[in-house]
Write a protein that holds these residues in place. Sequence first.
Motif, PDB file in Angstrom:
ATOM      1  N   ASN B 226       0.821  -1.214   0.000  1.00  0.00           N
ATOM      2  CA  ASN B 226       0.000   0.000   0.000  1.00  0.00           C
ATOM      3  C   ASN B 226       0.853   1.261   0.000  1.00  0.00           C
ATOM      4  O   ASN B 226       0.496   2.269  -0.607  1.00  0.00           O
ATOM      5  N   ASP B 229       1.961   1.548  -3.587  1.00  0.00           N
ATOM      6  CA  ASP B 229       0.900   1.820  -4.558  1.00  0.00           C
ATOM      7  C   ASP B 229       0.108   3.077  -4.238  1.00  0.00           C
ATOM      8  O   ASP B 229      -0.392   3.734  -5.148  1.00  0.00           O
ATOM      9  N   ASN B 230      -0.038   3.380  -2.964  1.00  0.00           N
ATOM     10  CA  ASN B 230      -0.872   4.525  -2.598  1.00  0.00           C
ATOM     11  C   ASN B 230      -0.153   5.492  -1.681  1.00  0.00           C
ATOM     12  O   ASN B 230      -0.549   5.676  -0.530  1.00  0.00           O
ATOM     13  N   ALA B 237       5.561   9.632  -1.826  1.00  0.00           N
ATOM     14  CA  ALA B 237       5.687   9.105  -3.187  1.00  0.00           C
ATOM     15  C   ALA B 237       7.130   9.169  -3.658  1.00  0.00           C
ATOM     16  O   ALA B 237       7.649   8.236  -4.272  1.00  0.00           O
ATOM     17  N   THR B 243       9.159   8.025  -8.759  1.00  0.00           N
ATOM     18  CA  THR B 243       7.816   8.308  -9.241  1.00  0.00           C
ATOM     19  C   THR B 243       7.800   9.569 -10.093  1.00  0.00           C
ATOM     20  O   THR B 243       8.738  10.365 -10.096  1.00  0.00           O
ATOM     21  N   ILE B 264      -0.910  14.146  -9.097  1.00  0.00           N
ATOM     22  CA  ILE B 264      -1.094  12.716  -9.232  1.00  0.00           C
ATOM     23  C   ILE B 264       0.294  12.084  -9.379  1.00  0.00           C
ATOM     24  O   ILE B 264       1.190  12.651 -10.016  1.00  0.00           O
ATOM     25  N   SER B 265       0.488  10.933  -8.735  1.00  0.00           N
ATOM     26  CA  SER B 265       1.771  10.243  -8.811  1.00  0.00           C
ATOM     27  C   SER B 265       1.598   8.995  -9.665  1.00  0.00           C
ATOM     28  O   SER B 265       0.634   8.253  -9.506  1.00  0.00           O
ATOM     29  N   ASN B 339      -6.351   4.558 -13.186  1.00  0.00           N
ATOM     30  CA  ASN B 339      -6.377   3.754 -11.947  1.00  0.00           C
ATOM     31  C   ASN B 339      -4.980   3.445 -11.431  1.00  0.00           C
ATOM     32  O   ASN B 339      -4.802   3.150 -10.254  1.00  0.00           O
ATOM     33  N   ASP B 340      -3.992   3.484 -12.302  1.00  0.00           N
ATOM     34  CA  ASP B 340      -2.622   3.187 -11.875  1.00  0.00           C
ATOM     35  C   ASP B 340      -1.967   4.361 -11.158  1.00  0.00           C
ATOM     36  O   ASP B 340      -0.942   4.198 -10.491  1.00  0.00           O
ATOM     37  N   THR B 342      -1.841   7.596  -8.433  1.00  0.00           N
ATOM     38  CA  THR B 342      -2.355   7.861  -7.097  1.00  0.00           C
ATOM     39  C   THR B 342      -2.514   9.353  -6.924  1.00  0.00           C
ATOM     40  O   THR B 342      -1.580  10.123  -7.164  1.00  0.00           O
TER      41      THR B 342
END
Lengths: 260, 346
Positions: B226, B229-230, B237, B243, B264-265, B339-340, B342
């Motif tokens: 997590n 990914d988030n 990030a 990233t 957004i990352s 969706n990919d 974050t």
Amino acid sequence: MTKILNFLFKIYFWIVILFLLLPLVIVIPISFVNSKYLQFPPTDFSLRWYVNYLDDPHFLTSTLNSLYLGFSSSIIATIIGTMAAIGLSKTNFFGKKFLMGLLLSPLIFPVIILGLGLYIFLSSFNLIENFYALIIAHAALIMPFSLIIVSTSLINFDTTLERAARVLGASPFKAFWFVTLPYIKPAVISSAIFSFFISFDELVIALFISGKIWTLPQRIWQDLRYEIDPTIAAVGSVLIIITFAGILFGTLIQKKQEKY
Amino acid sequence: MKNTMYGDSVTFTNVEKKYNETIAVSNFNLKIKESEFITILGPSGSGKTTVLNMIAGFITQNAGSIQIGKTSIHDLPTEKRNVGMVFQNYSLFPHMNIFDNVAFPLKMRKLNKNQINNEVKYALDLVGLKDYGLRMPNELSGGQRQRVAFARAIVFKPKVLLMDEPLGALDLKLREKMQIEIKNYHEEIKCTIIYVTHDQGEALTLSDRIVIMDQGKIIQIDNPKNIYDNPISKFAANFIGETNILNIEDLKSNFQNINNDKFISIRPEKLKIISNNHIKNENQVILKLIINQIVFLGDVIKYICFDENQNEIILKKTRTEIENDFNIGDKIQVYFNINDGTILKN
């Protein structure tokens, strides 16, 4: 060109070494003479002046006095110097450098001034010709050596070792006893040896405050003034050999610490 | 002997530590579960070592409380806290042989000779050094020393083990090997491990959970997947992995921005190169890039590019993915699925 320079430097090196060592070494052959006078080079050999040294109660008493004085003062100085070194290495405060300088001042001041000061100070308490006062005075004179030697070894001491000991279950005292002390042990022992010899050889302070308690350097000094006889050379030779062996031993112990 | 150890929980409640006026750790709340492997990850000066030192008792917090299990440790001196610790520079006692180093915690606890022999043997066996008892620390390699330090830290079966950048002094290959070993040890002895590092790879490999710290504060706590990914913020990030951070307003797409978040990352490996037979759908964002630099990493090639707004965009491709090589200055188009990415909270 550099070869010639190298050669010249080598010659220079050996001249300096000879200049420093010859006066020491010359005493040894003189101590074996058979004649009644200091004679160099000796023509006849005998051990009579060594026998004379061991037979002379004055020399023997003063040798024992000096040994006792050296042992006592070096033990006191080593304990105090080591404690001071540890304390100073653990703390940082305003005036630390000044305090360090103060503690080292017996090294810097001319001994004769120290001797005079001690004389005035001790005579006001009626402590001249007191053996314990002499021990304390010598301890004060040689303490800086312990402080410097132990402080130097503590510079490389990793304080996380003590932390590691603590977190693994050692009380502060045990951490010191099992971890810090073994680490500085070579420095402590060699500083004890060095300070013993400084006290053992010390003349000026003893002249000022020891009165009729004769130390060996005092006895030699006295004899040199009134009668010149080869016994002194014998005593001197013994001193040179013992001091040399002691200092060599001290240096070897200090070397051991560099292993870590 | 096996599985006799279980970890204790460690609970921080509103812990704060100041050095003079500098705040090292503030508002620190964390509940570490029993037998959990938790990593505190942060750059130097983030306060992560301070947290460790407070558990060990080398320093005392100015406010808040720390509990091991149900006991508040505030009044316990270091030696009574019963935690193990592995230090960055190993801190083996140089004048003791390996056996005596490992036996030290047991001697301090006054175990008898027999017990000491058994426990030391078990610990040295665990780290694969059972024949090394009579060697001195300076006769061992860095990796071996670290294993001894580990054996010494767990030989008295502490419920909590602290590790302060334990692999920092080792080279990369050995570090990776030791990471796996440490994980295996944890499986075996089950104590709670609190592991401090600035190496994100280590944190991702080892931990059940990662705590990201910056400037004395917790940024994010979560499991490695997590966290990767988030990430919750720009800092998180950037700190974990590489990233690309894009300004949402620049993405002239049908992107629905509900909360007015700005950034957004998107991870470099999630960017895909558009091929000729590409079919666009509306969940994709397309970026037009110019390759500015190519970094060859062996198994992976990294392209450092600029987008139309002169933002630096990093693209990572395994070599099998690339049909033909690109050169510096080439113009390429890439896309990613929304969706990919974050969304980073403001």
